[in-house]
Design an enzyme around this catalytic site. Structure first.
Site, PDB file in Angstrom:
ATOM      1  N   CYS A   1      84.165  72.041  11.162  1.00 22.05           N
ATOM      2  CA  CYS A   1      84.089  73.274  12.151  1.00 22.05           C
ATOM      3  C   CYS A   1      84.159  75.113  11.708  1.00 22.05           C
ATOM      4  O   CYS A   1      84.800  75.315  12.182  1.00 22.05           O
ATOM      5  CB  CYS A   1      85.359  73.192  12.580  1.00 22.05           C
ATOM      6  SG  CYS A   1      85.817  71.663  13.209  1.00 22.05           S
TER       7      CYS A   1
ATOM      8  N   HIS B   1      86.764  79.321  11.231  1.00 19.24           N
ATOM      9  CA  HIS B   1      87.479  77.598  11.933  1.00 19.24           C
ATOM     10  C   HIS B   1      86.343  78.397  12.958  1.00 19.24           C
ATOM     11  O   HIS B   1      86.433  79.464  14.060  1.00 19.24           O
ATOM     12  CB  HIS B   1      88.675  77.190  11.503  1.00 19.24           C
ATOM     13  CG  HIS B   1      88.313  75.779  12.255  1.00 19.24           C
ATOM     14  ND1 HIS B   1      88.194  75.483  14.136  1.00 19.24           N
ATOM     15  CD2 HIS B   1      88.109  74.721  11.506  1.00 19.24           C
ATOM     16  CE1 HIS B   1      88.463  74.175  14.335  1.00 19.24           C
ATOM     17  NE2 HIS B   1      88.651  74.321  12.733  1.00 19.24           N
TER      18      HIS B   1
ATOM     19  N   GLN C   1      95.193  77.159   7.701  1.00 17.78           N
ATOM     20  CA  GLN C   1      95.055  76.665   6.384  1.00 17.78           C
ATOM     21  C   GLN C   1      96.703  77.812   4.996  1.00 17.78           C
ATOM     22  O   GLN C   1      96.220  77.723   3.946  1.00 17.78           O
ATOM     23  CB  GLN C   1      94.055  76.603   5.822  1.00 17.78           C
ATOM     24  CG  GLN C   1      92.980  75.887   6.442  1.00 17.78           C
ATOM     25  CD  GLN C   1      93.169  74.448   6.430  1.00 17.78           C
ATOM     26  OE1 GLN C   1      93.773  73.762   5.944  1.00 17.78           O
ATOM     27  NE2 GLN C   1      92.798  73.550   7.284  1.00 17.78           N
TER      28      GLN C   1
ATOM     29  N   ASP D   1      94.676  84.141  11.601  1.00 15.84           N
ATOM     30  CA  ASP D   1      94.501  81.962  12.014  1.00 15.84           C
ATOM     31  C   ASP D   1      95.724  82.238  10.640  1.00 15.84           C
ATOM     32  O   ASP D   1      94.924  81.856   9.774  1.00 15.84           O
ATOM     33  CB  ASP D   1      93.362  81.901  11.802  1.00 15.84           C
ATOM     34  CG  ASP D   1      93.384  80.193  12.088  1.00 15.84           C
ATOM     35  OD1 ASP D   1      94.159  79.779  11.531  1.00 15.84           O
ATOM     36  OD2 ASP D   1      92.223  79.381  12.711  1.00 15.84           O
TER      37      ASP D   1
ATOM     38  N   LYS E   1      99.313  70.195   9.481  1.00 19.33           N
ATOM     39  CA  LYS E   1      99.296  70.407   8.803  1.00 19.33           C
ATOM     40  C   LYS E   1      99.959  70.977   7.491  1.00 19.33           C
ATOM     41  O   LYS E   1      99.320  71.666   6.696  1.00 19.33           O
ATOM     42  CB  LYS E   1      97.214  71.488   8.663  1.00 19.33           C
ATOM     43  CG  LYS E   1      96.562  71.380   9.164  1.00 19.33           C
ATOM     44  CD  LYS E   1      95.467  72.898   9.711  1.00 19.33           C
ATOM     45  CE  LYS E   1      94.405  72.302  10.655  1.00 19.33           C
ATOM     46  NZ  LYS E   1      93.330  71.023   9.954  1.00 19.33           N
TER      47      LYS E   1
END
Ligand code: PLP
Length: 412
Positions: free
Chosen positions: A370, A129, A209, A206, A232
């Site tokens: 993104c 991202h 997600q 990261d 999220k």
């Protein structure tokens, strides 16, 4: 009957916990497939935050009065909830931020300030991202360092052999996404971390997600830093987590400065507070942190394994249905994927498709998500993305397929 019913996954109860799912959009029952952008909130989160504002609200840490003490204890208990959720060793390794982007920027400034210099290298992947590209790119510009990129294949899987070749004695950090928001690939982050550690290189993951789709154990992954966002994972907006191993957090300077993160302040010199407060300048989003803890409680009560099984069922079902639609092409065929399907319709701009699908009360996302380099890699300008969550159903997938049929009729 859903396959997952056999695993005692009570989808009706879960859907009942999310008030927004019961509204109409364009006079049709609302279907929400934009969960990778943000998820909806269960009553447990809404009510816990409402209670803070109605009953206990007071600024934390510095008050001697009753409500300040109550709110401080709830905030610190939220930190402990997060610690348990990702199995960090210590509470003080959990830093509350405003989200994933803020966490990566923290790392890019604080870690970058301490460890990155001219001609050094930072490694990211082709699946990132923008939030895990731009902060590193800017760090590299400031320090005259170099950004290197692990390539991916046509399925959307990273080339691990190439990655191994890339590491050298100038590599200062590997920053890689756990799960790609654009096409759903689950990266082998434990393996990636192990390889980096053989060279003594730390790894930032990261997890924006990842945490809502299955259990994450930062000690098992041996992640040096791990970041994610509350919104999220069924929690509030404006709150996120930066996890860092204690030794790293002790070594790196604070990113933002001001109140709360200090020990002694004179006009000559300031000393910093201990962890985690050293990284939490100013009034933190304590209501958000308490709401995030409620979201974690909800995820844990529901059962991350059951959520993962339900979402896998949805992914397989949607993939099967989509395969029968002429002119529909899916991007991302990694062996390990979360419940995200990114696709295009032949000769139809994703934006036009998204606008028509919306008229059926169905929210999908269109564009580059993104992740422009991912789109460039596939030679496309964007996709339509359906990202499914714990509360979605096969019937909703059927409705999306019907809407896609209408899009094709209109533009065909
Ligand atoms: N990283 C990934 C993989 C994401 O999917 C996102 C948001 O979509 C981000 C980072 C940025 O998250 P936030 O906007 O919550 O900071």
């Amino acid at each position: 009957m859903l396959k997952t019913d056999k695993l005692e996954y009570n989808i009706e109860k879960i859907r009942g916990d999310f008030p927004i799912l019961h509204r109409q959009v364009h006079n049709k029952p609302f279907v929400y497939f934009d969960n990778a952008a943000t998820t909806h909130k269960p009553l447990e989160v809404i009510e816990r935050m409402d209670r803070v504002y109605r009953e206990t609200n007071s600024n934390i840490h510095r008050g001697v009065h009753y409500l300040s003490d109550v709110t401080t204890r709830e905030f610190e208990s939220a930190r402990e909830t997060v610690r348990g959720f990702i199995n960090a060793r210590n509470d003080h390794e959990i830093i509350f931020t405003s989200g994933t982007t803020a966490g990566i920027n923290l790392a890019a400034f604080s870690f970058g300030e301490r460890y990155v210099g001219e001609n050094d290298e930072i490694v990211v992947s082709a699946l990132e991202h923008h939030a895990n590209i731009v902060p590193w790119q800017m760090l590299c510009e400031r320090k005259r360092a170099k950004l290197r990129v692990i390539p991916m294949d046509d399925h959307g899987e990273l080339d691990i052999e190439e990655y191994k070749e890339m590491l050298n004695d100038r590599t200062r950090l590997v920053a890689v996404t756990h799960v790609a928001n654009s096409i759903g690939t689950v990266n082998p982050v434990k393996k990636i971390t192990g390889i980096a550690h053989e060279h003594g290189i730390p790894v930032l993951i990261d997890g924006a997600q990842a945490v809502q789709h299955g259990s994450v154990d930062v000690q098992d992954l041996d992640a040096d830093m791990y970041v994610f966002s509350g919104h999220k994972m069924y929690g509030p907006t404006g709150i996120g987590v930066f996890y860092g191993k204690e030794n790293i957090l002790e070594e790196i300077p604070p990113y933002q400065t001001g109140g709360e993160m200090v020990d002694q302040v004179t006009f000559e010199k300031t000393t910093f507070n201990q962890l985690p407060l050293k990284f939490e300048a100013g009034t933190p989003n304590y209501t958000g942190a308490i709401g995030l803890a409620a979201a974690i409680d909800y995820l844990v009560e529901t059962g991350l394994d059951k959520i993962a099984a339900h979402e896998k069922d949805l992914l397989d079902y949607a993939a099967g249905r989509f395969a029968q639609i002429d002119g529909l092409k899916v991007f991302g065929a990694a062996r390990e994927k979360i419940s995200v399907i990114s696709f295009v319709l032949e000769d139809i701009h994703p934006y036009d498709a998204g606008m028509v699908i919306d008229k059926f009360g169905i929210a999908v996302r269109t564009g580059t998500h993104c992740a422009q380099p991912v789109m460039d890699r596939f030679g496309i300008r964007g996709t339509i993305r359906a990202s499914m969550a714990m509360y979605n159903t096969r019937e909703e997938v059927d409705r999306l397929c019907e809407a896609i049929g209408k899009v094709k009729e209109m533009f065909g």
